[in-house]
Write an enzyme that holds these catalytic residues in place. Structure first.
Site, mmCIF file in Angstrom:
data_model
loop_
_atom_site.group_PDB
_atom_site.id
_atom_site.type_symbol
_atom_site.label_atom_id
_atom_site.label_comp_id
_atom_site.label_asym_id
_atom_site.label_seq_id
_atom_site.Cartn_x
_atom_site.Cartn_y
_atom_site.Cartn_z
ATOM 1 C CB VAL A 16 -0.947 0.008 1.217
ATOM 2 C CG1 VAL A 16 -1.733 1.324 1.276
ATOM 3 C CG2 VAL A 16 -1.906 -1.174 1.152
ATOM 4 N NE ARG A 47 9.014 -4.250 9.355
ATOM 5 C CZ ARG A 47 8.348 -5.392 9.539
ATOM 6 N NH1 ARG A 47 8.420 -6.016 10.695
ATOM 7 N NH2 ARG A 47 7.619 -5.905 8.567
ATOM 8 C CB VAL A 133 -13.773 -0.181 6.831
ATOM 9 C CG1 VAL A 133 -14.945 -1.121 6.567
ATOM 10 C CG2 VAL A 133 -13.466 -0.124 8.323
ATOM 11 N N GLY A 188 -2.788 -15.374 -4.570
ATOM 12 C CA GLY A 188 -2.360 -14.212 -3.807
ATOM 13 C C GLY A 188 -3.461 -13.529 -3.024
ATOM 14 C CE LYS A 206 -11.153 -4.974 6.663
ATOM 15 N NZ LYS A 206 -11.083 -5.812 5.440
ATOM 16 N N GLY A 305 -5.988 -4.695 -1.554
ATOM 17 C CA GLY A 305 -5.005 -4.545 -2.615
ATOM 18 C C GLY A 305 -4.334 -3.185 -2.557
#
Length: 429
Positions: A16, A47, A133, A188, A206, A305
């Site tokens: 994202v 990270r 959400v 996936g 959610k 996604g």
């Protein structure tokens, strides 16, 4: 138009986050025109700084997220790292140092949303989280802005694409649960560890967020009844089809008939094929909202996604930046009703119960007596028997969950009942 750019810090640069950075770069001129000022990616906390990130200046990358949000010149922090910590501390630190926050962190908001809203309010900053959400589907903003003058009585929907993909494949191909899960993993749609999805933790978070916004009360993750879908079988789908239904994992948030309490729950349920949610296929999400004045509304689209979720993040970024320029803030937490969340035992719905019983006279009468003794009215019964064994399918009228639980416990004690094959709620009628 203001020429000094609004500075944005990005926490997390995975699927994202990287898409958010890409859109900020490729759509920079459009974003500037829509906001009224340019936006500048001022830092990216990750990270693993050695990983190549196309389109992102390596000089912007840092592993010190705390220092980034403490800079003092950051206008907006976008948090897409997920989890509880360090996300919670980073968000509150951002507020303390003058930044508003856009987050996609459903788990954190479901657990500590009230505290985060309080921190934002204390410092006069925005907290937006459309992406938490249903991915790209505009849902949170319509609930807390477009429908702010209405009374919402029910929110019911499919809010997890992985589980919907699995159940859709079981329905359309006759596959078993494991076979459908394996296909979802190969494509996936499912993580290597799908627990958060298939055991409904993701959907429950959610549901907590949606219930809180819809009913103007505080609903935490612990308030949400949660039941996963790993026990749903091909036989359940066969039974559903016999009733003109299919099976979906639903998040259901309801206001009690007397208006004095609310419920929030996530579980598999049979819904009629005529219901709009029954036609939601593959990994799509859809949420059905019932309001007093607006009536029935349905929000549909891709629920996860990189690109869909980034779309929701960027929508929030535009809104927060506009507020910044106007020296204003958008809507914060609305929890004035302070309605209690009723336990699952008080929820009233219909049930589909499949029993394995002895194939002999009097069994149906015994079973019917148990239902009557617990105050659960039977709608229909279907019985099939062979070689001394039989299956008995009972569909009830609406009954409280506690009453149904007592009924099932009593049924298990009957000598003629070999076992309870499945219990599933029937919704959407």
């Amino acid at each position: 138009m203001r020429t000094r750019p609004l500075k944005v810090a990005l926490l997390g640069c995975g699927v994202v986050g990287s898409e958010v950075a890409r859109i900020m770069t490729t759509h920079a001129d459009d974003l500037t025109a829509r906001i009224g000022a340019p936006v500048e990616l001022a830092g990216v906390a990750v990270r693993r700084p050695s990983k190549m990130r196309e389109g992102i200046d390596p000089a912007l990358v840092t592993t010190d997220a705390t220092a980034l949000v403490k800079r003092g010149d950051i206008d907006v922090v976008i948090e897409v790292i997920g989890g509880i910590e360090p996300a919670r501390s980073l968000i509150t630190t951002a507020f303390e140092h003058g930044a508003s926050v856009v987050s996609a962190n459903k788990a954190l908001l479901a657990q500590d949303g009230a505290a985060l809203h309080a921190a934002a309010d204390q410092h006069g900053k925005d907290l937006y989280y459309e992406a938490a959400v249903a991915g790209a589907i505009p849902l949170i903003r319509p609930l807390r802005e477009s429908l702010a003058g209405d009374k919402i009585n029910r929110v019911m929907g499919i809010v997890n694409g992985t589980t919907n993909f699995i159940l859709d494949k079981m329905d359309s191909t006759g596959a078993g649960y494991q076979e459908a899960l394996d296909e979802a993993t190969a494509l996936g749609y499912a993580e290597a560890d799908p627990t958060a999805d298939v055991e409904a933790y993701d959907a429950a978070a959610k549901a907590a967020i949606l219930a809180g916004i819809a009913f103007h009360t505080r609903v935490r993750l612990d308030d949400v009844y949660r039941e996963g879908m790993t026990e749903v079988s091909a036989a359940d789908f066969a039974s559903a089809k016999a009733m003109g239904c299919t099976i979906k994992l639903l998040a259901i948030c309801e206001r009690a008939a007397d208006g004095q309490s609310v419920t929030a729950r996530v579980h598999p349920a049979m819904i009629p094929l005529s219901h709009p949610l029954a036609s939601v296929r593959e990994a799509y999400n859809a949420v059905f909202v019932e309001a007093e004045a607006a009536g029935r509304l349905m929000f549909y689209g891709p629920g996860a996604g990189g690109s869909p979720t980034a779309s929701a993040v960027l929508g929030d970024l535009v809104a927060v930046c506009r507020n910044k320029l106007a020296e204003a803030t958008g809507p914060g937490e609305s929890a004035y009703t302070q309605l209690p969340v009723s336990p699952m035992g008080e929820v009233v719905t219909r049930y589909h119960i499949s029993l394995d019983v002895a194939d002999k006279p009097g069994v149906l009468a015994q079973v019917a007596t148990v239902f009557a003794e617990h105050g659960v009215s039977i709608d229909t019964v279907r019985q099939q028997g062979k070689d001394g064994e039989a299956s008995l399918v009972v569909v009830t009228h609406r009954a409280a969950d506690a009453a149904l639980s007592g009924t099932v416990e009593a049924l298990r004690k009957l000598d003629t009942v070999r076992g309870v094959a499945s219990i599933m709620r029937v919704e959407g009628e």
